[in-house]
Write a protein that holds these residues in place. Structure first.
Motif, short mmCIF file in Angstrom:
data_model
loop_
_atom_site.label_atom_id
_atom_site.label_comp_id
_atom_site.label_asym_id
_atom_site.label_seq_id
_atom_site.Cartn_x
_atom_site.Cartn_y
_atom_site.Cartn_z
N ASN A 141 -3.05 -2.84 -9.89
CA ASN A 141 -4.38 -3.42 -9.75
C ASN A 141 -4.70 -3.69 -8.27
OD1 ASN A 141 -6.58 -4.20 -11.34
ND2 ASN A 141 -6.16 -6.34 -10.83
N ASP A 142 -3.70 -4.15 -7.58
CA ASP A 142 -3.85 -4.43 -6.15
C ASP A 142 -3.97 -3.15 -5.33
OD1 ASP A 142 -2.04 -5.63 -3.43
OD2 ASP A 142 -3.87 -6.58 -4.19
N LYS A 159 -7.35 -0.73 -4.40
CA LYS A 159 -8.21 -0.83 -3.22
C LYS A 159 -7.81 0.18 -2.14
CE LYS A 159 -7.77 -5.73 -4.12
NZ LYS A 159 -6.95 -6.87 -3.74
#
Lengths: 235, 234
Positions: B32-33, B36
């Motif tokens: 999830n991190d 980006k």
């Protein structure tokens, strides 16, 4: 490295195992592994080993390769098994047999299934980022092994490895690993750029057929089901 | 070094199952991190790092019965988050070739993942405070591996009991194996001229030192030639 032999065997279209669908091989693996883990019977484990041996011979998988691959699980399985023999001989032997049979069920899968099919199927349970890393890692292993072997030869030829001079050798080997890491990253970035030019935006797509192809598929599934049911009733 | 070599069917179900669950949750947060970031930054680096770890783990050290993991080095190159994912990939590939069971992949990822996290953040703290590269790497690697070894032994001990985890046990006859207490078992461990706790300590110390020195030399080399490859800030 054994990975080279496994890769060659699993992608050999002339081998019977190649033509079995990955669905049946995975189901076979899952049922067999579950049967091995849950059962507490020596005779069932021996039967499982005999079954796997027969399958290796039938599908033309080199027993010599299986033996080489089995050394690691045999060693560590024996370590735990012999320890358990102090409380129960049967328990110790069971642990050793389970270690080998669990490993052999994995070996049957990897020696008959090309890595592309295997990693693509993992996409069902793992995110696509991890699958992409699998593909890049697998490709990188072979490249780095080749580079590493060539580099070690060059270092030896230029007197970079001297007997009994440990500190000198460690420094040079560390430098060699550093060079391999740098080369590896450069190659990987080029690989990525090539993929990018071909439209890669994450998630390597591959066409894997999950349909059952032949009578061997049904045979494998039935065999593993019978084993699993047998273990449930008698294990 | 702290890789669990246990085969399938040895560890209790709850242990390896929760190993997968916890690893899965951590990987979920990390991915999830990573959303980006550009894939170009992640995938090639992780692929190469995985390959390096796999090759490093295949090399026996010879003088001690352990192998390198290059886990902390991987953490220094790709960062602790991506390093954790690399570990999962490496452990799964190793399990597929019989180096450890499929069921312990989750636990192995946690054990070596702990090593990477501690090594990375401890190094970041030390380099900013003591400002000495060699000491920072040696101390952080030493402490990280020691903690992960303790974690690993704790996990493995759930199956056998602590005394039976020692490798020399298998060299003894059934009469000699009737130990009354842990001290008797420990006295049976031999390495070179030492036995007991001393032998165990020396085996592990030599292994950790080799890993620490190898990590330091490789990082020093990379800092000279391609410091952009590293995730650590110096």
């Amino acid at each position: 490295m054994l990975l080279v032999e496994i890769d060659r065997l699993s992608t050999d279209k002339n081998k019977k195992g190649y033509n079995i669908s990955i669905t049946s091989k995975l189901l076979f693996f899952l049922f067999m592994l579950t049967s091995i883990i849950v059962n507490k019977s020596l005779s069932i484990n021996i039967l499982i080993l005999a079954l796997l041996t027969t399958l290796f011979i039938y599908y033309g998988i080199s027993i010599k390769l299986i033996f080489k691959l089995s050394l690691y699980p045999l060693f560590f399985g024996s370590l735990f098994g012999i320890i358990q023999m102090s409380s129960s001989l049967e328990l110790g032997v069971l642990t050793i047999l389970k270690s080998i049979s669990a490993a052999w069920s994995v070996f049957f899968l990897i020696t008959t299934t090309p890595y592309i099919d295997l990693f693509s199927t993992l996409n069902i349970v793992l995110p696509s980022l991890i699958i992409d890393i699998f593909f890049f890692a697998y490709r990188s292993i072979f490249i780095l092994i080749e580079k590493g072997n060539n580099l070690i030869k060059i270092i030896k030829l230029r007197g970079g490895l001297k007997p009994f001079n440990i500190i000198f050798n460690i420094k040079n080997i560390a430098g060699a690993i550093g060079v391999i890491i740098i080369n590896g990253f450069d190659i990987s970035e080029r690989m990525y750029n090539i993929y990018h030019l071909r439209g890669y935006k994450g998630g390597i797509k591959s066409e894997v057929s999950y349909k059952l192809k032949s009578i061997d598929d049904i045979f494998l599934i039935i065999l593993s089901l019978i084993t699993f049911i047998g273990v449930t009733i008698y294990g | 070094m702290s890789h669990i070599h246990v085969t399938d069917g040895v560890l209790p179900f709850f242990l390896w199952f929760f190993g997968f669950v916890i690893s899965g949750i951590i990987i979920g947060f990390i991915i999830n991190d990573l959303k980006k970031k550009d894939l170009k930054e992640i995938v090639p680096k992780a692929g190469v790092a995985s390959a390096i770890m796999l090759i490093g783990m295949s090399i026996p050290l010879g003088i001690v019965p352990v192998h390198l993991s290059l886990g902390i080095l991987t953490g220094f190159i790709v960062g602790p988050g991506l390093g954790f994912i690399v570990l999962f990939v490496v452990n799964l590939i190793l399990a597929l070739v019989g180096h450890g069971g499929i069921t312990v992949v989750g636990l192995n990822t946690l054990v070596i993942g702990l090593e990477i996290f501690i090594g990375f953040y401890l190094f970041s703290f030390l380099i900013n405070n003591i400002k000495n590269l060699k000491l920072s790497i040696l101390i952080s690697v030493f402490i990280a591996i020691t903690i992960s070894l303790i974690f690993m032994f704790t996990i493995v001990a759930q199956t056998e009991g602590l005394a039976e985890n020692l490798p020399s046990y298998l060299h003894l006859s059934s009469e000699e194996q009737n130990f009354e207490n842990l001290d008797d078992v420990l006295n049976a461990v031999d390495y070179v001229f030492f036995n007991g706790w001393t032998a165990i300590f020396i085996i592990l110390l030599v292994g950790i030192l080799i890993e620490a020195i190898a990590t330091y030399l490789i990082i020093k080399f990379l800092l000279k030639i391609r410091p952009d490859i590293l995730s650590i800030k110096i």
